[in-house]
Design a protein around this motif. Structure first.
Motif: not given
Length: 167
Positions: A4-10, A33-46, A119-123
């Protein structure tokens, strides 16, 4: 039963605690055996920050230069955190690194970036760390609460681990 777990977003905030969160995500990836996706959000400047930069720096493009500097700094910290993490992984577990499918810095507000990329990576699972301030602010932190409230897939919140605490 199919896996059931094929893609994990960390999701990482690039803090020292993020290695503890990534350890859980990597363990889950290894177990499933899932693929691992790492993401960091860079908050936009006001807009106010951009205006202040233009006023004090008196240079056109100062906002763009500051954005680039912020991205470069985030990339450097992300690379450092990755190196620190993989340097401490036991030799027999180093193959987990092959399951890392993507490492991204994405412009935007953290909860929105996490949910959109999942959602885009179908995690099938999101792994996120709890807020490090514990009960003096909020237990989970604003980002984790927003992700939990809006996520349509299972979300694992890794509790803050104080590595300086003597237990």
């Amino acid at each position: 039963m199919k896996n059931m777990i094929t893609h994990i977003l960390c999701a990482t905030d690039l803090s020292k605690h993020s290695a503890y969160t990534m350890c859980h995500a990597a363990s889950l990836a290894a177990a499933t055996g899932a693929k691992l996706h790492l993401v960091h959000a860079v908050i936009p400047m006001s807009d106010e920050t951009k205006t202040a930069l233009r006023m004090y720096m008196q240079a056109s493009g100062s906002g763009e230069a500051a954005d680039k500097a912020r991205h470069d700094y985030a990339k450097t910290v992300m690379a450092e955190r990755q190196k620190e993490f993989w340097d401490h992984v036991a030799e027999e577990d180093k193959d987990i690194r092959k399951q890392v499918a993507s490492i991204e810095l994405v412009d935007g507000y953290p909860a929105e970036v996490i949910l959109r990329r999942a959602a885009e990576l179908k995690c099938d699972l999101i792994v996120i760390g709890a807020h490090e301030h514990g009960f003096t602010q909020t237990f989970l932190g604003t980002v984790a609460k927003r992700v939990l409230r809006r996520s349509t897939i299972p979300t694992l919140v890794v509790p803050y681990q104080d590595t300086n605490k003597n237990t």
